[in-house]
Design a protein around this motif. Structure first.
Motif, short mmCIF file in Angstrom:
data_model
loop_
_atom_site.label_atom_id
_atom_site.label_comp_id
_atom_site.label_asym_id
_atom_site.label_seq_id
_atom_site.Cartn_x
_atom_site.Cartn_y
_atom_site.Cartn_z
N PHE A 3 11.25 -106.76 51.10
CA PHE A 3 12.18 -105.63 50.82
C PHE A 3 11.45 -104.31 50.95
O PHE A 3 11.82 -103.41 51.70
N ILE A 4 10.35 -104.17 50.15
CA ILE A 4 9.59 -102.93 50.20
C ILE A 4 9.05 -102.72 51.61
O ILE A 4 9.03 -101.61 52.14
N GLY A 5 8.62 -103.81 52.23
CA GLY A 5 8.00 -103.71 53.55
C GLY A 5 8.96 -103.15 54.58
O GLY A 5 8.60 -102.24 55.34
N ILE A 6 10.19 -103.69 54.60
CA ILE A 6 11.17 -103.22 55.59
C ILE A 6 11.45 -101.73 55.36
O ILE A 6 11.50 -100.93 56.30
N ILE A 7 11.61 -101.35 54.10
CA ILE A 7 11.86 -99.94 53.78
C ILE A 7 10.65 -99.08 54.17
O ILE A 7 10.79 -98.01 54.74
N ALA A 8 9.44 -99.60 53.89
CA ALA A 8 8.23 -98.81 54.14
C ALA A 8 8.04 -98.55 55.64
O ALA A 8 7.50 -97.51 56.02
N VAL A 9 8.48 -99.47 56.48
CA VAL A 9 8.38 -99.23 57.93
C VAL A 9 9.21 -97.99 58.29
O VAL A 9 8.75 -97.10 59.01
N GLY A 10 10.43 -97.91 57.74
CA GLY A 10 11.25 -96.73 57.99
C GLY A 10 10.62 -95.49 57.40
O GLY A 10 10.63 -94.41 58.00
N MET A 11 10.04 -95.65 56.19
CA MET A 11 9.40 -94.52 55.52
C MET A 11 8.25 -93.97 56.36
O MET A 11 7.97 -92.77 56.35
N THR A 12 7.57 -94.86 57.10
CA THR A 12 6.45 -94.42 57.95
C THR A 12 6.93 -93.38 58.96
O THR A 12 6.26 -92.38 59.20
N PHE A 13 8.12 -93.60 59.53
CA PHE A 13 8.63 -92.64 60.51
C PHE A 13 8.99 -91.32 59.84
O PHE A 13 8.68 -90.24 60.36
N VAL A 14 9.63 -91.41 58.68
CA VAL A 14 10.03 -90.18 57.98
C VAL A 14 8.80 -89.37 57.60
O VAL A 14 8.74 -88.15 57.83
#
Lengths: 501, 334
Positions: free
Chosen positions: B57-68
């Motif tokens: 869960f955190i991982g999938i979100i963190a991938v998006g967060m990397t772009f932001v």
């Protein structure tokens, strides 16, 4: 001028970075009440010696003498305490603090444990009025003009009882009028016995204000003379080490008279009004005017980064440009004057910077790293970019090499019309010549070039025609024998000015 | 402008280990070795699956967060957003059971709803930041409160529970898998791989880094700054939706305590992975390593009786600060 004893002197100073020696046993002596100009190409070692004199760097060998006694500055703070102060080209001011807070930053006057606001205010006012600066001590630094910032830096230096003031290209960011104010202040400081070290790429300035000139080339001192013993040509020659016979290539005739860009009644925000001009194929069109005349804003309006109104035709077709991408698609590119702020990503490498504008040429969905590498190899040889390694951060390149990379980046977009804003600002004379040659070839190959420049010689030496702007309006378009300093200045100052069509 | 052909050598590729790049990997390997040493069950199939599935869960979100973060932004709202999406998803599915019956049909509509709400939430954040020009920190601090309060209101202060029959059908999405690999792990891996490719090989990734480094340069280089920024927030919203799709079958419920502090864990993982908080440089594989480091710490503390598991947060905090200190040291060297 008698040779008074030096306040600060460097004797046989060398400096190495790693295994590379960049400064080879140089000497320089700064005397009270004297303006000492230090000139040289980019990378000649001027900054290094300034940093050594002001405690930012230590010499590898050799020694500094302060009032005749050997001294070691372990930090710039220690040098400042002893009255040796460096004013950086990019100012060291806290933008969000007021003028007064900046002047006393780190040395605040106190009463008990509290700040003595009153005393600092009076003192700041006194310093600023002594410098003929009308800026209020309570103004926020982010709100004041560049020249006022320079004055605040000087006031800050004076409040620290500067005996030696080292100024790194102080006029690079100033308009002519602001520079005049600075020169008056320099005279004043000189009269009060301050020793001043001054660097500039503008040799006419050096000839005018310096009492003594030292020339560096490739990390060594190649000349040290009193003012008047060298004219500007000789200075340039000493800097470059060869004769600079033809700085500007001969103007080639225009390919044909076909108009490629027509601009009519163009307004940009509240800055530029009713600008109309034509650009022809193979033409170099100069834009002259005082800093703040609206030349940059006009071009930024054209490429769509500023809101603008008016009619623009490219190759006879009406076009609407609302962003840089539109402009690029129409073959129109703009090379900014603000190399570091708008032109290059300083924290990234040369490859990423080179391809950013024309990134769509390297794949729409996936980028082709090989093609990018090949483009870099080509740009490096074509534009003679000199970098220590291929993956150096662009911020570590010298100004001249940054400018060459920026040119390469812009040309990668394969434009037909190139707008170059201040093509040689802060660049040494050898690189300048290369850039002039490049602009010349570009036009000769049938492209059209607009050159904005505040250097009169550049405008006159390059342009087929010259557009002069004043306070946001085009006041004249000169061609042929009318392109001379006298005419340009008359239009730029508003002595002569019809609203040119 | 051609003079002598300048030959510029590529930087020497020596055997020197660049800790800035490999530091997180070394830390991860050290943690794995420590875990294996402390408890033989650590490397068992069950434990590995458990750790990876929970990190998903955190991982999938963190991938998006990397772009932001790479594009110079920040999103504090993702934890609340996940809770809100979970709540909406559950309500949609429960509402449709009477008309559609229990089955995959309902679940697919629920998943679609999760993605739609994710896109919408990303759009709200992104538009407020790019069009209204409000700072990302402020906008997402605001939406964080809004989403959190909305889920509390929807659940009426309690818990929204998924229909039991639907839950039974939906369960395998978290607990099932193919060839012994659980679905959340597969989805996380796919998201990470695609994310890495987008970051390194596409114009979008390059544009994010350029904007994060210097917005003006990007604008003058024909980059649609606002569009790219907006896309990064929408991408993150979609990924929060995907993470929620994987999360709902685990517990089958949503409440005001769902997804609490996920935003900070995601941001921490991104930073540990070597992405620069100020933007300009992002590394998706680093983020994956960061996520694994954070979840392994908790796992090891639970398995070994060395330190109280209650100190999990403290140890994670130390790791985050250390990661940033290491980044900074590297910076001054350059």
């Amino acid at each position: 001028m008698s040779d008074s004893p030096a306040i600060l002197e460097a004797r046989d100073v060398s400096r190495s970075f790693g295994p590379v020696e960049v400064l080879h046993g140089v000497e320089i002596a700064l005397r009270a009440g004297e303006v000492h100009a230090l000139i040289g190409e980019n990378g000649a070692g001027k900054s290094t010696v300034m940093k050594i004199l002001s405690g930012y760097l230590e010499p590898t060998t050799g020694e500094l003498l302060l009032d005749g006694k050997p001294v070691r500055f372990s930090s710039s703070e220690e040098a400042e305490d002893k009255g040796v102060i460096l004013i950086h080209q990019e100012f060291n001011l806290a933008e969000q603090l007021t003028v007064e807070e900046n002047i006393f930053l780190g040395r605040e006057l106190k009463r008990g444990i509290f700040l003595d606001k009153k005393r600092m205010q009076t003192e700041a006012s006194r310093l600023l009025s002594a410098l003929e600066t009308r800026v209020s001590p309570n103004a926020r630094v982010s709100d004041i003009s560049v020249s006022d910032k320079q004055m605040v830096e000087i006031a800050k230096a004076l409040s620290r009882n500067a005996r030696v003031l080292i100024m790194d290209e102080p006029t690079a960011v100033l308009t002519n009028r602001e520079a005049e104010v600075l020169f008056r202040q320099i005279e004043r400081l000189k009269a009060s016995g301050t020793a001043i070290l001054y660097t500039s790429h503008k040799l006419d300035e050096v000839a005018r204000i310096a009492d003594r000139v030292t020339v560096f080339r490739d990390g060594a001192r190649v000349a040290a003379v009193k003012a008047g013993e060298m004219n500007e040509d000789q200075m340039a020659q000493a800097m470059v080490g060869r004769e600079l016979s033809n700085l500007f290539p001969a103007k080639s005739p225009m390919a044909d008279r076909k108009t490629v860009l027509a601009v009519r009644d163009f307004d940009v925000e509240n800055i530029v009004a009713d600008a109309s001009f034509d650009l022809r194929r193979g033409e170099i069109l100069g834009f002259a005017g005082l800093v703040g005349a609206g030349r940059t804003e006009l071009m930024e309006g054209l490429i769509g980064v500023r809101a603008a109104r008016g009619a623009v035709e490219i190759d006879g077709k009406k076009v609407a440009i609302s962003n840089v991408k539109d402009a690029r698609r129409l073959g129109l590119v703009y090379l900014t004057e603000d190399r570091k702020g708008r032109g290059l990503v300083l924290t990234q490498g040369m490859r990423e910077n080179l391809t950013l504008l024309a990134l769509d040429r390297f794949g729409r969905y996936a980028l082709d790293a090989k093609a990018e590498d090949a483009a870099l190899t080509k740009a490096i040889s074509e534009f003679d970019v000199r970098a220590p390694t291929r993956d150096v951060r662009v911020g570590n390149l010298s100004g001249g090499n940054q400018q060459k990379l920026l040119l390469a980046k812009t040309m990668l977009a394969e434009p037909d019309i190139v707008i170059i804003d201040e093509p040689t600002r802060g660049i040494d004379i050898g690189t300048k010549q290369q850039i002039y040659e490049f602009i010349h070839k570009l036009a000769a190959s049938g492209k059209s070039v607009i050159v904005i420049s505040s250097e009169m010689a550049e405008i006159i030496g390059l342009s087929h025609r010259v557009v002069v702007m004043r306070s946001g309006r085009i006041t004249g378009i000169l061609q042929g024998d009318d392109i001379n300093e006298d005419q340009i200045v008359r239009y730029a100052m508003g002595l002569e000015g019809r609203a040119a069509a | 402008m051609t003079s002598e052909t300048a030959t510029i050598a590529p930087a020497r590729k020596g055997f020197r280990i660049d800790f800035h790049v490999w530091g997180p990997v070394i830390a991860l390997l050290a943690l794995i070795a420590l875990g294996a040493f402390l408890n033989p069950n650590f490397l068992s199939y069950g434990n590995v699956t458990n750790v990876l599935a929970r990190s998903a869960f955190i991982g999938i979100i963190a991938v998006g967060m990397t772009f932001v973060i790479t594009s110079g932004g920040l999103d504090l709202s993702v934890g609340s957003m996940a809770a809100f999406i979970a709540g909406v998803m559950i309500m949609v599915m429960n509402a449709l059971v009477p008309s559609m019956g229990v089955g995959w049909g309902v679940i697919f509509v629920g998943m679609a709803a999760a993605l739609v709400v994710g896109v919408a939430a990303g759009l709200v954040n992104g538009l407020l930041i790019t069009q209204a020009r409000i700072e990302a920190f402020i906008v997402t601090l605001g939406t964080m409160g809004i989403f959190r309060s909305l889920i509390t209101w929807l659940a009426d202060g309690g818990t929204l529970s998924l229909d039991f029959a639907v839950r039974e059908v939906y369960r395998p999405v978290y607990y099932g898998g193919i060839l012994g690999v659980a679905w959340p792990i597969i989805v996380f891996a796919l998201v990470a791989i695609i994310g890495e490719v987008i970051m390194r090989k596409t114009p979008f990734g390059r544009h994010c880094a350029a904007i994060g480094s210097n917005e003006q340069v990007a604008r003058y280089s024909a980059v649609h700054v606002e569009r790219v920024r907006l896309a990064a927030y929408v991408l993150l919203g979609v990924l929060v939706g995907i993470a929620t799709i994987m999360y709902v079958p685990r517990l089958g419920s949503a409440s005001s305590s769902t997804g609490v502090l996920w935003e900070l864990e995601a941001i921490a993982a991104v930073i540990i992975g070597g992405t620069v908080l100020k933007g300009g440089f992002g590394r998706v594989w680093g983020t994956v390593v960061g996520v694994l480091i954070l979840s392994l710490i908790g796992n090891i503390l639970n398995l070994a009786n060395l330190v109280s598991p209650y100190l999990n947060g403290a140890i994670q905090g130390v790791i985050i600060i250390l990661a940033v200190v290491l980044q900074r040291q590297k910076k001054t060297e350059r």
